[in-house]
Motif scaffolding. Structure first.
Motif: not given
Ligand code: HEM
Length: 275
Positions: A85-89, A131-132, A230-234
């Motif tokens: 969630q923090l990475l997404m934000v 980018t991620i 986590a990378l897949l979610q992103m």
């Protein structure tokens, strides 16, 4: 919490005692959610493959004791939920701030016609991956962690003596921005530094991790277990968002980061426009 030694001063730092109390309450709440009070069998809606149910059965058959169950629940809930969630934000923040990179990313993914995300080969979207990784490099959710205890006296680099019992940790924020490893533009948001093809990016990613130049998921035997997930979610989230919206930072928002602990743009406000 950083610097566990401060727990000894809980009487003069009341916020420390309060934080510990909250952690304990949270952990009890989480356990109560996952473990029903009676030893019931699988109910309708429970899934034997679901992580919570698997942990519960491991606890019921004695594979895990109650402390191990609780520790696993804590780490999975906190690590598996808060960090992505923090990475997404942070990624939305960086892309909102660098609209040219957001635009370029959109260009690369907007014309793909897909009916089902499962059919997508993520290797064919190297700029999305780059980018991620660049977001993860600049703003690692776990920017600093002091949670190790030196078991035996140690000496680093022949000159730094660390006595037994010292608390130690690592700083991903500084390591990931080291100009020796990343060059004079280490602080710049430049996804292309990772490469332009999937092969180049994978190679760069593996070598930066092996050389401890990129430690957002830590490394070695205690590295993050959820890295690929986590990378897949992103990938999925950014892919869907960048195709459907254009966003920017709210000009009223004061650009600021959290001062310590989990890193993210504090109270960030973004303005989304549907495409
Ligand atoms: C962007 C997302 C994520 C980041 C940046 C991240 C980062 C990290 C880091 C730095 C550690 C090492 C902590 C330490 O040194 O003690 C760690 C551990 C761990 N992570 Fe993640 N994580 C992420 C997502 C996830 C997800 C989605 C899961 C599970 C679904 C997960 C599960 C774990 C577990 C179980 C550990 C403990 C491993 C061990 O101690 O052996 N993480 N993570």
């Amino acid at each position: 919490m950083n610097f566990p030694v401060l727990d000894r001063l809980a009487s003069v730092i009341p916020s420390r005692a309060k934080a510990r109390r909250l952690i304990r309450q949270f952990s009890e709440l989480l356990q109560a959610e996952v473990i029903p009070s009676s030893g019931k069998k699988l109910q309708n809606g429970e899934n034997a493959n679901c992580l919570g149910d698997r942990l519960r059965s491991a606890w019921r058959d004695g594979t895990l004791n109650t402390k191990q169950l609780r520790d696993n629940l804590n780490v999975l809930y906190v690590a598996g939920q808060e960090n992505p969630q923090l990475l997404m934000v942070s990624s939305l923040y960086l892309l909102g701030k660098h609209s040219e990179i957001q635009e370029y990313l959109r260009e690369k993914i907007k014309d793909l016609s897909i009916s089902n995300l499962d059919d997508l080969d993520w290797r064919s979207l190297p700029y999305l991956t780059a980018t991620i990784l660049e977001c993860l490099r600049l703003l690692p959710p776990i920017s600093q962690l002091v949670n190790r205890h030196v078991a035996e006296p140690a000496c680093l680099g022949g000159r730094m003596h660390i006595p037994r019992g010292t608390y130690i940790g690592y700083n991903s924020y500084a390591t990931n921005r080291d100009p020796v490893a990343w060059g004079p533009d280490a602080n710049d948001f430049r996804p292309e530094r990772w490469g332009s093809t999937d092969e180049q990016i994978s190679r760069k990613y593996r070598s930066a991790k092996a050389r401890a130049e990129f430690i957002s998921f830590h490394g070695g035997s205690r590295a993050c277990l959820g890295e690929k997930f986590a990378l897949l979610q992103m990938r999925i989230s950014l892919f869907v968002l960048a195709r459907a919206f254009r966003w920017e930072l709210d000009p009223e928002w004061k650009d600021q980061m959290t001062p310590a602990g989990p890193l993210h743009p504090r109270g960030v406000r973004l303005v989304f426009k549907k495409l």
